[in-house]
Design an enzyme around this catalytic site. Structure first.
Site, PDB file in Angstrom:
ATOM      1  N   GLU A 105      -5.669  70.176   2.684  1.00  0.00           N
ATOM      2  CA  GLU A 105      -4.913  71.067   3.526  1.00  0.00           C
ATOM      3  C   GLU A 105      -4.180  70.023   4.671  1.00  0.00           C
ATOM      4  OE1 GLU A 105      -7.709  74.899   3.656  1.00  0.00           O
ATOM      5  OE2 GLU A 105      -8.224  73.057   4.693  1.00  0.00           O
ATOM      6  N   PHE A 129     -21.288  79.096  10.621  1.00  0.00           N
ATOM      7  CA  PHE A 129     -21.088  80.112   9.727  1.00  0.00           C
ATOM      8  C   PHE A 129     -22.686  80.663   9.337  1.00  0.00           C
ATOM      9  CE2 PHE A 129     -16.853  78.261   8.767  1.00  0.00           C
ATOM     10  CZ  PHE A 129     -16.220  79.428   9.117  1.00  0.00           C
ATOM     11  N   VAL A 133     -31.635  70.669  19.158  1.00  0.00           N
ATOM     12  CA  VAL A 133     -33.083  70.728  18.738  1.00  0.00           C
ATOM     13  C   VAL A 133     -33.541  69.360  18.131  1.00  0.00           C
ATOM     14  CG1 VAL A 133     -34.577  71.711  16.966  1.00  0.00           C
ATOM     15  CG2 VAL A 133     -33.013  73.359  18.093  1.00  0.00           C
ATOM     16  N   ASP A 137     -24.678  74.440   4.757  1.00  0.00           N
ATOM     17  CA  ASP A 137     -24.710  73.042   4.387  1.00  0.00           C
ATOM     18  C   ASP A 137     -26.008  72.224   4.239  1.00  0.00           C
ATOM     19  OD1 ASP A 137     -22.221  73.532   3.993  1.00  0.00           O
ATOM     20  OD2 ASP A 137     -21.331  72.480   5.620  1.00  0.00           O
TER      21      ASP A 137
END
Length: 388
Positions: free
Chosen positions: A173, A13, A78, A311
């Site tokens: 969920e 995101f 990376v 995050d």
């Protein structure tokens, strides 16, 4: 004269929305990702429970950015960042390559954390990748199949017991969806067992579920889960996980064992290892979960050309939610644009709680059938479209 070169590490995101924000900027963008697909993580639980196929939540990054002429996608992981030389080193198929940057946005996110007990992962998979979701799908549906053919009536309940560790969004969920699956979707599919006999436990060491969400919403979600038959155990620490069950220590210090063949782990996250490297090279603080302490504008201390978002960043205690990743990624991209326009004064990142549209859609998606499930999924899609 070459355009300002922005390297974005990670196509989650934070990275994806940062890249999209730079669509009309006078820059060249290189996105480096080890998978080259964007994973819509909030819907992984629907893949794990058979509602969606994996392709529905993992579009290729090249396809998402196909109309953005200033963006290039590179496959690779990376492994190093030279802050002095402003170069990123990445590897692919045993080859090591390097690419220079003028500005760098690091958005490599976080992985599942077992709090030092990685051995738990063998019997309690996390829910962070497509592979995790497919593994869990096999375990969940397989449990019902094996219960159907289990000749020992005393062992059959072990197959029909599902333990979800962690009552954040993913755990809530997942627990709700397993309950809905057993009570509704599979109701008439078996002859020797009744899927509705399934026992679903949701465990968390915190005093309430959905700790990063509004308390009123959390109470409503807890009520809905209990209506679906989910057993919620709070202030409960998991101290052991094996093939046959879990060991749980309650708030009173007493331990007990729950026999369960299927376990799901969603109790914690550990930031990407790239965070430790950046902290070591820059002198930035590193949190216990591996997040990098950044300045108010999301930049790395001493390196204003490097931004850490999503995050991977530690800033004002912001939670690890998709909404934070999206907004911080867009903010980093906007800061790069402002500097190119000659505006050198850093602008602090201000997280905007958008009325928790995502949180509301999550609530509607918890173990719901028909209309409510559709609205939950539609809510997520609407939220994605609005932010893009």
């Amino acid at each position: 004269m070459a355009n300002h070169h922005v390297v974005v590490v990670g196509a989650g995101f934070g990275g994806l929305f940062a890249t999209r924000r730079l669509k009309r900027a006078p820059v060249d963008v290189t996105v480096i990702d080890r998978t080259t697909h964007h994973l819509f993580q909030p819907l992984l639980y629907q893949v794990a429970t058979g509602i969606l196929s994996e392709g529905a939540i993992a579009p290729p990054v090249r396809d998402v950015l196909r109309r953005q002429r200033n963006a290039r996608v590179v496959l690779g992981e990376v492994t190093d960042v030279d802050l002095e030389e402003r170069a990123v080193t990445y590897g692919v198929l045993g080859r090591e390559l390097q690419i220079p940057y003028d500005s760098l946005i690091v958005a490599t996110g976080a992985a599942q954390s077992y709090f030092g007990h990685d051995e738990f992962s063998v019997h309690a998979p996390g829910l962070k990748t497509i592979d995790d979701a497919l593994d869990l799908r096999g375990r969940i549906f397989g449990a019902f199949e094996l219960a159907e053919i289990e000749p020992d009536p005393e062992r059959r309940p072990d197959w029909l017991t599902f333990v979800v560790v962690g009552a954040g969004p993913a755990g809530v969920e997942m627990a709700g969806q397993i309950a809905e699956l057993s009570r509704q979707s599979l109701r008439s599919n078996f002859r020797r067992i009744d899927p509705a006999d399934a026992r679903i436990l949701l465990l968390d060491g915190a005093p309430r579920i959905l700790g990063d969400f509004d308390e009123r919403l959390a109470r409503k979600a807890a009520g809905e889960l209990e209506r679906l038959g989910v057993e919620i155990q709070l202030s409960a620490m998991v101290t052991g996980v094996d093939a046959d069950g879990v060991e749980i220590r309650g708030s009173d210090g007493e331990s007990h064992r729950v026999r369960a063949m299927t376990k799901v782990w969603s109790a914690g996250v550990q930031a990407s290892a790239l965070g430790a490297l950046l902290a070591r090279r820059s002198g930035a603080e590193l949190t216990r979960s591996g997040q990098v302490g950044v300045l108010p504008d999301c930049s790395l201390p001493g390196h204003p050309e490097v931004f850490v978002v999503g995050d991977l960043m530690a800033l004002e205690g912001l939670p690890g939610l998709a909404e934070v990743a999206i907004q911080s990624g867009r903010h980093a991209a906007s800061e790069i644009q402002r500097r190119l326009e000659g505006k050198t004064e850093p602008r602090p990142f201000r997280y905007r709680d958008l009325g928790s549209l995502a949180a509301i859609s999550r609530y509607y998606a918890i173990g719901q059938r028909g209309r409510l499930r559709v609205w939950g999924f539609a809510g997520w899609l609407l939220w994605l479209v609005v932010h893009i």
